[in-house]
Design an enzyme around this catalytic site. Structure first.
Site, mmCIF file in Angstrom:
data_model
loop_
_atom_site.group_PDB
_atom_site.id
_atom_site.type_symbol
_atom_site.label_atom_id
_atom_site.label_comp_id
_atom_site.label_asym_id
_atom_site.label_seq_id
_atom_site.Cartn_x
_atom_site.Cartn_y
_atom_site.Cartn_z
ATOM 1 N N GLU A 102 142.096 -8.594 -57.943
ATOM 2 C CA GLU A 102 142.245 -8.147 -56.609
ATOM 3 C C GLU A 102 142.977 -9.073 -55.692
ATOM 4 O O GLU A 102 142.608 -10.303 -55.705
ATOM 5 C CB GLU A 102 141.104 -7.460 -56.117
ATOM 6 C CG GLU A 102 140.489 -6.183 -56.505
ATOM 7 C CD GLU A 102 141.430 -5.184 -55.310
ATOM 8 O OE1 GLU A 102 142.580 -5.586 -55.002
ATOM 9 O OE2 GLU A 102 140.990 -4.021 -55.041
ATOM 10 N N ASP A 106 136.739 -6.060 -49.713
ATOM 11 C CA ASP A 106 136.312 -5.742 -48.275
ATOM 12 C C ASP A 106 135.097 -4.877 -48.138
ATOM 13 O O ASP A 106 134.138 -5.449 -48.110
ATOM 14 C CB ASP A 106 137.626 -4.960 -47.639
ATOM 15 C CG ASP A 106 137.504 -4.857 -46.018
ATOM 16 O OD1 ASP A 106 137.254 -5.789 -45.366
ATOM 17 O OD2 ASP A 106 137.806 -3.643 -45.650
ATOM 18 N N PHE A 155 142.178 -9.058 -40.008
ATOM 19 C CA PHE A 155 143.114 -8.334 -40.773
ATOM 20 C C PHE A 155 144.096 -9.232 -41.226
ATOM 21 O O PHE A 155 144.692 -10.196 -40.267
ATOM 22 C CB PHE A 155 143.641 -7.464 -40.406
ATOM 23 C CG PHE A 155 144.370 -6.420 -41.126
ATOM 24 C CD1 PHE A 155 143.627 -5.415 -41.839
ATOM 25 C CD2 PHE A 155 145.730 -6.560 -41.383
ATOM 26 C CE1 PHE A 155 144.195 -4.727 -42.616
ATOM 27 C CE2 PHE A 155 146.384 -5.572 -42.669
ATOM 28 C CZ PHE A 155 145.725 -4.462 -43.035
ATOM 29 N N VAL A 156 144.389 -9.837 -42.541
ATOM 30 C CA VAL A 156 145.053 -10.701 -43.154
ATOM 31 C C VAL A 156 146.596 -10.089 -43.802
ATOM 32 O O VAL A 156 146.465 -8.916 -44.323
ATOM 33 C CB VAL A 156 144.606 -11.626 -44.064
ATOM 34 C CG1 VAL A 156 143.519 -12.536 -43.228
ATOM 35 C CG2 VAL A 156 143.777 -10.944 -45.232
ATOM 36 N N ASP A 162 149.520 -6.698 -47.001
ATOM 37 C CA ASP A 162 150.420 -5.916 -46.344
ATOM 38 C C ASP A 162 149.824 -5.470 -45.161
ATOM 39 O O ASP A 162 148.583 -4.948 -45.035
ATOM 40 C CB ASP A 162 151.208 -4.717 -47.118
ATOM 41 C CG ASP A 162 150.202 -3.527 -47.074
ATOM 42 O OD1 ASP A 162 148.881 -3.772 -47.728
ATOM 43 O OD2 ASP A 162 150.461 -2.520 -46.652
ATOM 44 N N ARG A 168 154.295 -8.429 -47.314
ATOM 45 C CA ARG A 168 153.780 -9.149 -48.473
ATOM 46 C C ARG A 168 154.467 -10.085 -49.147
ATOM 47 O O ARG A 168 153.771 -10.953 -49.877
ATOM 48 C CB ARG A 168 153.869 -7.730 -49.674
ATOM 49 C CG ARG A 168 153.327 -6.643 -49.286
ATOM 50 C CD ARG A 168 153.376 -5.522 -50.439
ATOM 51 N NE ARG A 168 152.956 -4.344 -50.177
ATOM 52 C CZ ARG A 168 151.623 -3.884 -50.315
ATOM 53 N NH1 ARG A 168 150.658 -4.822 -50.551
ATOM 54 N NH2 ARG A 168 151.345 -2.590 -50.140
HETATM 55 P P1 XMP Z 1 137.562 -2.033 -49.765
HETATM 56 O O1 XMP Z 1 137.253 -1.687 -48.507
HETATM 57 O O2 XMP Z 1 137.732 -0.887 -50.632
HETATM 58 O O3 XMP Z 1 139.212 -2.290 -49.567
HETATM 59 O O4 XMP Z 1 136.763 -3.411 -50.434
HETATM 60 C C1 XMP Z 1 139.974 -3.160 -50.330
HETATM 61 C C2 XMP Z 1 141.287 -2.934 -50.097
HETATM 62 O O5 XMP Z 1 141.557 -2.640 -48.750
HETATM 63 C C3 XMP Z 1 142.795 -3.435 -48.151
HETATM 64 N N1 XMP Z 1 142.332 -4.456 -47.300
HETATM 65 C C4 XMP Z 1 143.264 -5.251 -46.618
HETATM 66 N N2 XMP Z 1 144.532 -5.387 -46.726
HETATM 67 N N3 XMP Z 1 144.471 -7.037 -45.041
HETATM 68 C C5 XMP Z 1 145.301 -6.091 -46.029
HETATM 69 O O6 XMP Z 1 146.504 -6.298 -45.916
HETATM 70 C C6 XMP Z 1 143.122 -6.947 -44.910
HETATM 71 O O7 XMP Z 1 142.651 -7.662 -44.168
HETATM 72 C C7 XMP Z 1 142.585 -5.919 -45.632
HETATM 73 N N4 XMP Z 1 141.195 -5.744 -45.847
HETATM 74 C C8 XMP Z 1 141.114 -4.652 -46.638
HETATM 75 C C9 XMP Z 1 143.353 -4.101 -49.646
HETATM 76 O O8 XMP Z 1 144.303 -3.148 -49.979
HETATM 77 C C10 XMP Z 1 142.316 -3.984 -50.380
HETATM 78 O O9 XMP Z 1 142.549 -3.960 -51.925
HETATM 79 MG MG MG Z 2 146.921 -2.544 -48.669
#
Ligand code: XMP
Ligand code: MG
Length: 179
Positions: A102, A106, A155-156, A162, A168
């Site tokens: 992954e 988050d 947010f990264v 992305d 990306r």
């Molecule tokens: P969850 O909340 O289900 O989310 O753990 C995981 C997915 O959320 C996206 N995500 C991010 N994407 N910058 C991003 O570009 C971020 O800071 C970020 N935080 C969460 C990501 O797609 C991940 O697989």
């Molecule tokens: Mg994403």
């Protein structure tokens, strides 16, 4: 990189050298843990693509790869934050040692869903590696077996991650602050 290139104004959180060094370490650790056993990497699209390419090349194991596509329903219309499959695996994982790759962990909703789906396919073992972990955001009780970096609640983007499909391709991880 050119002046004015996309993302040049974004603050770098993890530079290329830092990423390379840590991913090499993860490669050594994972290679030691699975020594002598073939490993199936399952990358979660799209965010894991760059990290998976880097990690795979650091594994001294017999490695095969597959991808699972997932998308979150819009949080505004789906209060549970539910996740759905957009691309299934191409190959069976039954009886295999599987490592899910992954980009970022988050809230944990995506991980929890994916682990449920994949464990139903009866792999021999199922572990997870995430490049980035934001533990402060967790709402589900999941954690990764291998973590590249723990990051703060920002947010990264870059290195596969992305904002609205942009950034990306950046070679490092940067902080995106919407204007
Ligand atoms: P969850 O909340 O289900 O989310 O753990 C995981 C997915 O959320 C996206 N995500 C991010 N994407 N910058 C991003 O570009 C971020 O800071 C970020 N935080 C969460 C990501 O797609 C991940 O697989
Ligand atoms: Mg994403």
């Amino acid at each position: 990189m050119n002046e004015g290139a996309p993302g040049n104004d974004l603050e770098v959180l993890l530079d290329t050298e830092t990423l390379d060094r840590r991913i090499a370490e993860l490669g050594r650790e994972i290679s030691a843990d699975y020594r002598g056993r073939p490993l199936r990497l399952v990358g979660i699209l799209k965010g894991s693509w760059v990290f998976m390419a880097s990690l795979a090349r650091r594994l001294e194991l017999e490695v095969t790869v597959d991808f699972l596509g997932v998308a979150s329903y819009e949080r505004s219309t789906e209060p549970t934050g539910a996740v759905r499959i957009t691309k299934d695996l191409d190959h069976s994982i039954e009886g295999l040692d599987v490592l899910v790759v992954e980009d970022i962990l988050d809230t944990g909703r995506t991980f929890e869903y994916i682990l449920g789906v994949l464990s139903a396919h009866r792999p021999r073992s199922l572990k997870t590696v995430t490049l980035l972990d934001k533990p402060s955001r967790r709402v589900r009780p999941v954690k990764a077996d291998y973590v590249g970096f723990t990051v703060p609640d920002v947010f990264v983007v870059g290195y596969g991650l992305d904002y609205a499909q942009r950034f990306r391709h950046l070679p490092d991880v940067r902080i995106f602050r919407p204007a």
